[in-house]
Design an enzyme around this catalytic site. Sequence first.
Site, mmCIF file in Angstrom:
data_model
loop_
_atom_site.group_PDB
_atom_site.id
_atom_site.type_symbol
_atom_site.label_atom_id
_atom_site.label_comp_id
_atom_site.label_asym_id
_atom_site.label_seq_id
_atom_site.Cartn_x
_atom_site.Cartn_y
_atom_site.Cartn_z
ATOM 1 N N PRO A 19 0.833 -1.211 0.000
ATOM 2 C CA PRO A 19 0.000 0.000 0.000
ATOM 3 C C PRO A 19 0.864 1.256 0.000
ATOM 4 O O PRO A 19 1.878 1.320 0.685
ATOM 5 C CB PRO A 19 -0.812 -0.113 1.286
ATOM 6 C CG PRO A 19 -0.239 -1.224 2.063
ATOM 7 C CD PRO A 19 0.638 -2.035 1.174
ATOM 8 N N GLU A 20 0.470 2.240 -0.803
ATOM 9 C CA GLU A 20 1.184 3.513 -0.843
ATOM 10 C C GLU A 20 0.275 4.589 -0.231
ATOM 11 O O GLU A 20 -0.750 4.259 0.344
ATOM 12 C CB GLU A 20 1.611 3.803 -2.294
ATOM 13 C CG GLU A 20 2.502 2.665 -2.823
ATOM 14 C CD GLU A 20 2.998 2.847 -4.254
ATOM 15 O OE1 GLU A 20 3.105 3.991 -4.713
ATOM 16 O OE2 GLU A 20 3.274 1.829 -4.901
ATOM 17 N N LYS A 26 3.269 6.890 4.750
ATOM 18 C CA LYS A 26 2.578 5.594 4.738
ATOM 19 C C LYS A 26 2.292 5.090 6.150
ATOM 20 O O LYS A 26 1.895 3.938 6.326
ATOM 21 C CB LYS A 26 3.429 4.566 3.981
ATOM 22 C CG LYS A 26 3.597 4.894 2.503
ATOM 23 C CD LYS A 26 4.403 3.790 1.830
ATOM 24 C CE LYS A 26 5.086 4.304 0.575
ATOM 25 N NZ LYS A 26 6.078 3.351 0.077
ATOM 26 N N HIS A 43 -10.097 -15.235 3.270
ATOM 27 C CA HIS A 43 -9.664 -16.281 4.193
ATOM 28 C C HIS A 43 -8.292 -15.984 4.802
ATOM 29 O O HIS A 43 -8.093 -16.111 6.019
ATOM 30 C CB HIS A 43 -9.637 -17.632 3.467
ATOM 31 C CG HIS A 43 -9.130 -18.752 4.324
ATOM 32 N ND1 HIS A 43 -9.897 -19.325 5.325
ATOM 33 C CD2 HIS A 43 -7.924 -19.356 4.378
ATOM 34 C CE1 HIS A 43 -9.179 -20.257 5.944
ATOM 35 N NE2 HIS A 43 -7.978 -20.294 5.391
ATOM 36 N N ARG A 100 2.199 -11.645 5.307
ATOM 37 C CA ARG A 100 3.654 -11.811 5.188
ATOM 38 C C ARG A 100 4.413 -11.265 6.394
ATOM 39 O O ARG A 100 5.639 -11.412 6.482
ATOM 40 C CB ARG A 100 4.128 -11.169 3.880
ATOM 41 C CG ARG A 100 3.471 -11.872 2.686
ATOM 42 C CD ARG A 100 3.774 -11.171 1.383
ATOM 43 N NE ARG A 100 5.182 -11.242 1.036
ATOM 44 C CZ ARG A 100 5.718 -10.666 -0.040
ATOM 45 N NH1 ARG A 100 4.947 -9.979 -0.849
ATOM 46 N NH2 ARG A 100 6.997 -10.774 -0.292
ATOM 47 N N ARG A 123 13.297 -2.906 -7.298
ATOM 48 C CA ARG A 123 11.885 -3.135 -7.621
ATOM 49 C C ARG A 123 11.682 -3.159 -9.128
ATOM 50 O O ARG A 123 12.332 -2.429 -9.870
ATOM 51 C CB ARG A 123 11.009 -2.014 -7.013
ATOM 52 C CG ARG A 123 11.181 -1.824 -5.510
ATOM 53 C CD ARG A 123 10.617 -2.973 -4.701
ATOM 54 N NE ARG A 123 9.195 -3.153 -4.889
ATOM 55 C CZ ARG A 123 8.261 -2.458 -4.253
ATOM 56 N NH1 ARG A 123 8.592 -1.516 -3.396
ATOM 57 N NH2 ARG A 123 6.974 -2.689 -4.466
#
Length: 287
Positions: free
Chosen positions: A2-3, A67, A104, A128, A277
Amino acid sequence: MPELPEVELVKRELKTVENLTIEDVKVSDKVVEGHNAGKLTIVKEPVDIFIENTKNMDILSLGRRGKYLYFILQNDHQVKYLIGHLGMSGAFFHLNSLDEIVEHNFKVHWHVIFYLSDGSMLVYSDIRRFGELRTIGKLSEFLPVVRMAPEYDTEEAKEHFLNAVKSPNNAAKTIKSVLMDSTVVTGVGNIYAAESLYSAKILPTRKAGNISVKRLEGLYQEIVDVFELSLSHGGSTISDYRSSTGGSGEMQNRFQVYQCKICPAGHDITTKVIAGRNTFYCTKCQR
Ligand SMILES: [Zn+2]
C-alpha cells in the site's frame, strides 16, 4: 505494498473507532513466538509494554503521515500514539467478529486484536508479517516521521521536493529511486513512481541531477494528481492489499504503465529492476 492513497483510505474507513476505548488487547501465537525467538514480529516493542500502553486507552482520533497510520490514544494521565505501517500485506479491519473478514488469508493471519468498548474489535492482519505496530509518546520521537518530507499537499512540499532531488546526495541516483525515498516526497512507492514518471514523460532510469527544474515541477504535479486520482477511485487493489473493510478500489484499472504491456500511446512497455523493484516504463513516451 500500500502507498499513500491506500493508507489514507484506510485511515478514513477506520474513523469508526474514534471515541471508543480499547478494553483488551490480544496478540497472535506467531507474534509471541517471534518475540520469544528475539525477533520483534509486527509488534516493535516488548508485547507486555505494547499492551500496557494501549489497554484502557480511549481512541481520540486517527491520523496519517506518509505511509504511517496512527491512532492518538488517551487516558486521564497521558497521551500515546499507536503507530502502524502496513508493510507488504497488512490490513486493519473494524468489525464485530473475525468471521466477518471475507478474505480467508486475512481471517487466519490476524496478529493483533484490540477489543473495543462497544463490543466491536479492531483487527490487524498481515499475511507476510512485514507490517509494524508500536507505541510512541509523540510523533517527534519517531525517527522515520522526523526525517520525512512534508505531506504532499502542504505548501512547502514542492519546494522541499525540488531541493531534495537536486541535493548532492541524490543527484547521481536514478529519479525512480529518489522518488521512493520518503525524505524526498511522502508516500510514493513502486506504483505511483511508475505512473507519475510516465505522466511527466521522464525516464525512471534518468539521473535525478540531470533533470531540469521545470520538468521536476511537472513531475511533482503529476505525483499530486495521481494521488488525488487514486483517492477518488478507492485506491489500487493489487495482490495483497485490501482496504480495512475488505473492499477493493479500482485505480489499478487506470494504470498507464504499472504492470501493463502497452502504454496509452500503444508502445511496448519496458520492465527493468531499479532500486530493487520491478519498474515499468515506455522508452518512446519517456525521455
Ligand atoms: Zn509510450
